[in-house]
Design a protein around this motif. Structure first.
Motif, PDB file in Angstrom:
ATOM      1  N   ASP A 106     -21.754 -34.394   1.854  1.00 15.92           N
ATOM      2  CA  ASP A 106     -21.153 -33.541   0.785  1.00 15.92           C
ATOM      3  C   ASP A 106     -21.381 -31.823   0.141  1.00 15.92           C
ATOM      4  O   ASP A 106     -20.205 -31.209   0.248  1.00 15.92           O
ATOM      5  N   HIS A 107     -22.769 -32.273   0.572  1.00 14.56           N
ATOM      6  CA  HIS A 107     -23.509 -31.158  -0.297  1.00 14.56           C
ATOM      7  C   HIS A 107     -24.287 -30.263   0.917  1.00 14.56           C
ATOM      8  O   HIS A 107     -24.895 -29.002  -0.053  1.00 14.56           O
ATOM      9  N   GLY A 108     -23.940 -30.239   2.023  1.00  9.72           N
ATOM     10  CA  GLY A 108     -25.194 -29.301   2.981  1.00  9.72           C
ATOM     11  C   GLY A 108     -26.031 -30.030   3.113  1.00  9.72           C
ATOM     12  O   GLY A 108     -26.388 -28.842   4.354  1.00  9.72           O
ATOM     13  N   VAL A 109     -26.463 -31.177   2.723  1.00 10.88           N
ATOM     14  CA  VAL A 109     -27.811 -31.249   3.099  1.00 10.88           C
ATOM     15  C   VAL A 109     -28.026 -32.345   3.878  1.00 10.88           C
ATOM     16  O   VAL A 109     -27.244 -33.342   3.741  1.00 10.88           O
ATOM     17  N   THR A 110     -28.116 -32.286   5.345  1.00  3.61           N
ATOM     18  CA  THR A 110     -28.535 -32.593   6.758  1.00  3.61           C
ATOM     19  C   THR A 110     -29.205 -32.875   7.276  1.00  3.61           C
ATOM     20  O   THR A 110     -30.639 -32.208   6.634  1.00  3.61           O
ATOM     21  N   HIS A 111     -29.547 -33.831   7.961  1.00  2.00           N
ATOM     22  CA  HIS A 111     -31.167 -33.739   8.679  1.00  2.00           C
ATOM     23  C   HIS A 111     -31.576 -32.829   9.494  1.00  2.00           C
ATOM     24  O   HIS A 111     -32.279 -32.076   9.000  1.00  2.00           O
ATOM     25  N   ALA A 112     -30.255 -32.021  10.224  1.00  2.00           N
ATOM     26  CA  ALA A 112     -30.649 -30.609  11.046  1.00  2.00           C
ATOM     27  C   ALA A 112     -31.195 -29.800  10.183  1.00  2.00           C
ATOM     28  O   ALA A 112     -31.895 -28.457  10.129  1.00  2.00           O
ATOM     29  N   ALA A 113     -29.783 -29.561   9.035  1.00  2.00           N
ATOM     30  CA  ALA A 113     -30.340 -28.308   7.879  1.00  2.00           C
ATOM     31  C   ALA A 113     -32.305 -28.488   7.769  1.00  2.00           C
ATOM     32  O   ALA A 113     -32.264 -27.736   7.227  1.00  2.00           O
ATOM     33  N   VAL A 114     -32.171 -29.482   6.758  1.00  2.00           N
ATOM     34  CA  VAL A 114     -33.204 -29.477   6.180  1.00  2.00           C
ATOM     35  C   VAL A 114     -34.394 -29.889   7.345  1.00  2.00           C
ATOM     36  O   VAL A 114     -35.443 -28.715   7.014  1.00  2.00           O
ATOM     37  N   ASP A 115     -34.204 -30.086   8.404  1.00  2.79           N
ATOM     38  CA  ASP A 115     -35.273 -29.970   9.339  1.00  2.79           C
ATOM     39  C   ASP A 115     -35.540 -28.067   9.517  1.00  2.79           C
ATOM     40  O   ASP A 115     -36.384 -27.691   9.595  1.00  2.79           O
ATOM     41  N   ARG A 116     -34.497 -27.773   9.340  1.00  3.71           N
ATOM     42  CA  ARG A 116     -34.213 -26.563  10.214  1.00  3.71           C
ATOM     43  C   ARG A 116     -34.739 -25.360   8.673  1.00  3.71           C
ATOM     44  O   ARG A 116     -35.609 -24.222   9.488  1.00  3.71           O
ATOM     45  N   VAL A 117     -34.980 -26.015   7.895  1.00  3.35           N
ATOM     46  CA  VAL A 117     -35.303 -25.099   6.522  1.00  3.35           C
ATOM     47  C   VAL A 117     -36.937 -24.986   6.498  1.00  3.35           C
ATOM     48  O   VAL A 117     -37.761 -24.366   6.443  1.00  3.35           O
ATOM     49  N   LEU A 118     -37.292 -26.957   6.669  1.00  4.32           N
ATOM     50  CA  LEU A 118     -38.948 -27.000   6.661  1.00  4.32           C
ATOM     51  C   LEU A 118     -39.679 -26.622   7.834  1.00  4.32           C
ATOM     52  O   LEU A 118     -40.745 -25.879   7.705  1.00  4.32           O
TER      53      LEU A 118
END
Length: 200
Positions: A179-191
Protein backbone atom coordinates in the motif's frame (compact mmCIF):
# COMPACT_ATOMS: atom_id res chain seq x y z
CA UNK A 1 21.58 -18.80 11.36
CA UNK A 2 22.05 -15.57 13.36
CA UNK A 3 25.83 -15.74 12.84
CA UNK A 4 25.20 -15.21 9.10
CA UNK A 5 23.44 -11.90 9.72
CA UNK A 6 25.24 -8.65 8.97
CA UNK A 7 25.54 -5.97 11.65
CA UNK A 8 22.54 -4.17 10.11
CA UNK A 9 20.39 -7.30 10.05
CA UNK A 10 21.29 -8.08 13.67
CA UNK A 11 20.35 -4.52 14.62
CA UNK A 12 16.93 -5.04 13.00
CA UNK A 13 16.36 -8.26 14.95
CA UNK A 14 17.41 -6.65 18.24
CA UNK A 15 15.32 -3.56 17.40
CA UNK A 16 12.28 -5.75 16.72
CA UNK A 17 12.67 -7.33 20.16
CA UNK A 18 12.76 -3.82 21.64
CA UNK A 19 9.56 -2.82 19.81
CA UNK A 20 7.82 -5.97 21.06
CA UNK A 21 8.95 -5.39 24.64
CA UNK A 22 7.91 -1.72 24.64
CA UNK A 23 4.51 -2.77 23.30
CA UNK A 24 4.15 -5.53 25.93
CA UNK A 25 3.69 -8.07 23.13
CA UNK A 26 3.85 -11.79 23.79
CA UNK A 27 6.02 -12.33 20.71
CA UNK A 28 8.05 -10.48 18.11
CA UNK A 29 6.12 -10.44 14.83
CA UNK A 30 6.63 -9.17 11.29
CA UNK A 31 5.26 -5.75 12.26
CA UNK A 32 8.03 -5.36 14.82
CA UNK A 33 10.61 -6.34 12.19
CA UNK A 34 9.22 -3.68 9.85
CA UNK A 35 9.30 -0.99 12.54
CA UNK A 36 12.91 -1.91 13.34
CA UNK A 37 13.77 -1.66 9.64
CA UNK A 38 12.21 1.81 9.56
CA UNK A 39 14.43 2.77 12.52
CA UNK A 40 17.62 2.02 10.57
CA UNK A 41 19.78 4.56 8.81
CA UNK A 42 22.68 4.13 6.37
CA UNK A 43 21.91 0.50 5.53
CA UNK A 44 20.77 -1.18 2.32
CA UNK A 45 17.29 -1.82 3.70
CA UNK A 46 16.89 1.76 4.89
CA UNK A 47 18.12 3.01 1.50
CA UNK A 48 15.43 0.96 -0.26
CA UNK A 49 12.70 2.16 2.12
CA UNK A 50 13.80 5.79 1.71
CA UNK A 51 14.07 5.47 -2.09
CA UNK A 52 10.54 4.10 -2.29
CA UNK A 53 9.16 6.81 0.00
CA UNK A 54 8.19 4.53 2.87
CA UNK A 55 10.53 6.20 5.36
CA UNK A 56 8.57 9.45 4.93
CA UNK A 57 5.31 7.64 5.66
CA UNK A 58 6.27 5.92 8.91
CA UNK A 59 3.23 7.37 10.74
CA UNK A 60 0.90 6.01 8.07
CA UNK A 61 2.59 2.60 8.23
CA UNK A 62 2.36 2.49 12.03
CA UNK A 63 -1.31 3.51 11.82
CA UNK A 64 -2.03 0.72 9.30
CA UNK A 65 -0.28 -1.87 11.51
CA UNK A 66 -2.19 -0.61 14.55
CA UNK A 67 -5.48 -0.79 12.64
CA UNK A 68 -4.79 -4.39 11.71
CA UNK A 69 -4.03 -5.22 15.36
CA UNK A 70 -7.33 -3.57 16.40
CA UNK A 71 -9.08 -5.85 13.90
CA UNK A 72 -7.55 -8.87 15.65
CA UNK A 73 -4.91 -9.32 12.96
CA UNK A 74 -7.24 -9.20 9.98
CA UNK A 75 -5.78 -7.59 6.88
CA UNK A 76 -7.76 -5.11 4.77
CA UNK A 77 -8.23 -7.90 2.22
CA UNK A 78 -9.66 -10.18 4.94
CA UNK A 79 -12.01 -7.41 6.10
CA UNK A 80 -13.12 -6.76 2.51
CA UNK A 81 -13.77 -10.48 1.95
CA UNK A 82 -15.87 -10.64 5.10
CA UNK A 83 -17.73 -7.49 4.03
CA UNK A 84 -18.64 -9.35 0.83
CA UNK A 85 -20.32 -11.92 3.06
CA UNK A 86 -22.21 -9.21 4.91
CA UNK A 87 -19.90 -9.15 7.95
CA UNK A 88 -18.91 -5.65 9.04
CA UNK A 89 -15.55 -6.05 10.80
CA UNK A 90 -15.49 -2.41 11.93
CA UNK A 91 -18.86 -2.89 13.62
CA UNK A 92 -17.69 -6.07 15.34
CA UNK A 93 -14.50 -4.37 16.57
CA UNK A 94 -16.57 -1.42 17.81
CA UNK A 95 -18.94 -3.69 19.77
CA UNK A 96 -16.11 -5.75 21.28
CA UNK A 97 -14.28 -2.58 22.33
CA UNK A 98 -17.48 -1.12 23.73
CA UNK A 99 -17.92 -4.18 25.93
CA UNK A 100 -14.28 -4.91 26.78
CA UNK A 101 -12.35 -1.69 26.25
CA UNK A 102 -10.39 -0.14 23.42
CA UNK A 103 -7.87 -2.51 21.86
CA UNK A 104 -9.54 -5.61 23.31
CA UNK A 105 -8.71 -7.62 20.18
CA UNK A 106 -5.05 -6.64 20.18
CA UNK A 107 -2.22 -8.51 21.82
CA UNK A 108 -1.54 -6.77 25.10
CA UNK A 109 -5.16 -5.71 25.62
CA UNK A 110 -4.99 -2.29 24.01
CA UNK A 111 -1.26 -1.76 24.10
CA UNK A 112 0.66 -1.50 20.88
CA UNK A 113 1.86 -5.05 20.47
CA UNK A 114 2.05 -7.86 17.97
CA UNK A 115 -0.74 -9.68 16.20
CA UNK A 116 -0.01 -12.91 18.06
CA UNK A 117 -2.45 -14.23 20.63
CA UNK A 118 -2.09 -13.79 24.37
CA UNK A 119 -0.66 -16.62 26.40
CA UNK A 120 -3.19 -15.99 29.15
CA UNK A 121 -0.52 -15.29 31.75
CA UNK A 122 -0.43 -11.56 31.14
CA UNK A 123 3.37 -11.71 30.98
CA UNK A 124 5.46 -12.07 27.89
CA UNK A 125 7.33 -15.33 27.45
CA UNK A 126 11.08 -15.39 27.10
CA UNK A 127 13.06 -16.49 24.05
CA UNK A 128 16.27 -15.40 22.34
CA UNK A 129 18.52 -13.27 24.56
CA UNK A 130 16.18 -13.99 27.51
CA UNK A 131 13.60 -11.70 25.93
CA UNK A 132 10.29 -11.90 24.10
CA UNK A 133 10.24 -14.94 21.77
CA UNK A 134 9.71 -14.76 18.03
CA UNK A 135 6.31 -15.66 16.60
CA UNK A 136 6.03 -18.37 13.96
CA UNK A 137 5.56 -15.68 11.28
CA UNK A 138 8.72 -13.81 12.35
CA UNK A 139 10.73 -17.05 12.38
CA UNK A 140 9.42 -17.83 8.90
CA UNK A 141 10.46 -14.35 7.75
CA UNK A 142 13.99 -14.90 9.06
CA UNK A 143 14.16 -18.25 7.24
CA UNK A 144 12.78 -16.62 4.07
CA UNK A 145 15.49 -13.94 4.29
CA UNK A 146 18.10 -16.72 4.37
CA UNK A 147 16.54 -18.29 1.27
CA UNK A 148 16.51 -14.95 -0.53
CA UNK A 149 20.16 -14.32 0.33
CA UNK A 150 21.08 -17.84 -0.80
CA UNK A 151 19.17 -17.43 -4.09
CA UNK A 152 21.07 -14.19 -4.70
CA UNK A 153 24.33 -15.98 -3.81
CA UNK A 154 24.96 -13.56 -0.97
CA UNK A 155 27.06 -15.03 1.83
CA UNK A 156 25.52 -12.91 4.57
CA UNK A 157 21.93 -11.99 5.37
CA UNK A 158 21.50 -8.22 5.34
CA UNK A 159 18.60 -6.03 6.34
CA UNK A 160 17.75 -5.78 2.64
CA UNK A 161 17.04 -9.55 2.66
CA UNK A 162 14.79 -9.08 5.69
CA UNK A 163 12.89 -6.35 3.82
CA UNK A 164 12.52 -8.55 0.75
CA UNK A 165 11.24 -11.39 2.93
CA UNK A 166 8.63 -9.08 4.45
CA UNK A 167 7.42 -8.10 0.97
CA UNK A 168 6.80 -11.68 -0.14
CA UNK A 169 5.36 -13.28 2.99
CA UNK A 170 1.56 -13.09 2.79
CA UNK A 171 -0.10 -11.09 5.53
CA UNK A 172 -0.62 -7.70 7.02
CA UNK A 173 2.96 -6.43 6.72
CA UNK A 174 3.30 -7.21 3.02
CA UNK A 175 -0.12 -5.61 2.44
CA UNK A 176 0.90 -2.46 4.34
CA UNK A 177 4.21 -2.30 2.48
CA UNK A 178 2.50 -2.74 -0.90
CA UNK A 179 0.00 0.00 0.00
CA UNK A 180 3.02 2.27 0.48
CA UNK A 181 4.71 1.28 -2.78
CA UNK A 182 7.17 -1.21 -1.28
CA UNK A 183 6.86 -4.46 -3.21
CA UNK A 184 9.39 -7.20 -3.87
CA UNK A 185 9.82 -5.97 -7.45
CA UNK A 186 10.27 -2.35 -6.35
CA UNK A 187 12.87 -3.22 -3.69
CA UNK A 188 14.71 -5.46 -6.14
CA UNK A 189 14.74 -2.68 -8.74
CA UNK A 190 16.08 -0.11 -6.25
CA UNK A 191 18.80 -2.37 -4.88
CA UNK A 192 19.89 -4.39 -7.91
CA UNK A 193 18.26 -2.79 -10.92
CA UNK A 194 16.05 -5.70 -11.93
CA UNK A 195 14.02 -8.76 -10.99
CA UNK A 196 15.51 -11.07 -8.38
CA UNK A 197 16.00 -14.78 -8.71
CA UNK A 198 12.97 -16.57 -7.29
CA UNK A 199 13.61 -17.91 -3.82
CA UNK A 200 11.79 -21.02 -2.58
Amino acid sequence: MFERFTKDARAVVVGAVGHAERGSADAVDDGHLLLALLDREASRGSFALASLGAARHRDSIEEALSGARRRGGLSQADAAALAGLGIDVAEIVSRVEEAHGEGALTDGGGKSGSGAGRSGSGKAGRGWFGRVPFSREAKDTLVKSLRIATARRDRRIGDEHLLLALTVRPGIVSEVLADHGVTHAAVDRVLWGGPAAAAG
